[in-house]
Design an enzyme around this catalytic site. Structure first.
Site, PDB file in Angstrom:
ATOM      1  N   ASP A 207      23.910  -6.582  15.062  1.00 37.41           N
ATOM      2  CA  ASP A 207      24.635  -5.061  15.448  1.00 37.41           C
ATOM      3  C   ASP A 207      24.145  -5.130  16.883  1.00 37.41           C
ATOM      4  O   ASP A 207      23.269  -5.945  17.376  1.00 37.41           O
ATOM      5  CB  ASP A 207      24.073  -4.187  14.585  1.00 37.41           C
ATOM      6  CG  ASP A 207      24.539  -2.798  15.063  1.00 37.41           C
ATOM      7  OD1 ASP A 207      25.802  -2.678  15.443  1.00 37.41           O
ATOM      8  OD2 ASP A 207      23.831  -1.870  15.167  1.00 37.41           O
TER       9      ASP A 207
ATOM     10  N   ASP B  57      24.524  -1.692  18.964  1.00 34.30           N
ATOM     11  CA  ASP B  57      23.958  -0.319  19.327  1.00 34.30           C
ATOM     12  C   ASP B  57      22.627   0.124  18.099  1.00 34.30           C
ATOM     13  O   ASP B  57      23.017   0.302  17.255  1.00 34.30           O
ATOM     14  CB  ASP B  57      25.090   0.758  19.473  1.00 34.30           C
ATOM     15  CG  ASP B  57      25.672   0.622  20.714  1.00 34.30           C
ATOM     16  OD1 ASP B  57      25.188   0.572  21.789  1.00 34.30           O
ATOM     17  OD2 ASP B  57      27.140   0.689  20.517  1.00 34.30           O
TER      18      ASP B  57
END
Length: 232
Positions: free
Chosen positions: A9, A11
């Site tokens: 991922d 953020d």
């Protein structure tokens, strides 16, 4: 299990989104003649945005709608005469200018030369590509896949299917998903039938049915061996 592909991922996993948001939102308010807008409205914005992003994960709203709706609600709440669509577009542009890495990310990634690395993000394509291009991670990933380009988002298994097809993955057991969100990254990985690693630097308790394969609390703990990821 010996992993071939590590999917990260972006953020709050590799990039510090709070810092990114602070600068991008402040600069956007300033462009609209409100230099104190960040201080005045950030708390309201974050409360609204949290609900809207949950709506996205649950399929109640599209990413394109999210881009405008969070600001439409904010400006309605505070009676601000600002065009939410124009504001949302400039905010995405400003997001792309912000690249703030979480401590330990560069060192961690530099030790993964033997693995294929990819990004899978629910963020906006142009902002996420721009942020990575403007960071020390610019040449790190084989693929950067954003939900906007796929028509799906984490935790939907279809976005993982899309990524596997793009990357030529035929054996999901050799893929590890790493991310900070139980509801998006970890649930998504579970839906796709792959192992998961929860990046949990704030040591949030997990009282849900979403159980990651591994859990780490800093990037110094992340060790990928031939057999496992270890949480020290």
């Amino acid at each position: 299990m010996s992993y071939e592909l590590l999917v990260f991922d972006l953020d709050d996993t590799l990039f510090d989104f709070a810092e990114t948001e602070k600068h991008a939102l402040g600069n956007t308010f300033t462009s609209f003649g409100l230099p104190n807008g960040l201080a005045a409205y950030r708390d309201s914005y974050r409360a609204i945005s949290s609900v809207i992003w949950d709506d996205l994960e649950q399929g109640r709203i599209t990413l394109e709608e999210l881009k405008v709706e969070r600001f439409r609600q904010l400006f309605a709440q505070h009676e601000l005469p600002i065009d939410a669509s124009r504001f949302g577009e400039l905010y995405i542009e400003n997001l792309g200018r912000e690249s703030h890495l979480i401590d330990g990310v560069e060192e961690m990634l530099s030790g993964l030369a033997d693995y294929r690395l990819a990004i899978l993000t629910n963020g906006f394509t142009r902002a996420q590509h721009a942020r990575i291009a403007g960071s020390p991670l610019r040449d790190t990933f084989e693929a950067i896949i954003a939900s906007e380009e796929t028509g799906f988002k984490k935790p939907q298994p279809e976005i993982f299917d899309y990524a596997f097809k793009q990357l030529g993955i035929t054996d999901p057991s050799r893929v590890l998903m790493i991310g900070d969100s139980l509801t998006s990254d970890i649930q998504g990985g579970m839906n796709a039938g792959i192992d998961t690693c929860w990046f949990n630097p704030h040591r949030h308790p997990n009282n849900t049915a979403v159980q990651p394969t591994f859990e780490i609390h800093s990037w110094a703990e992340f060790r990928v061996g031939r057999q496992a990821v270890n949480s020290n």
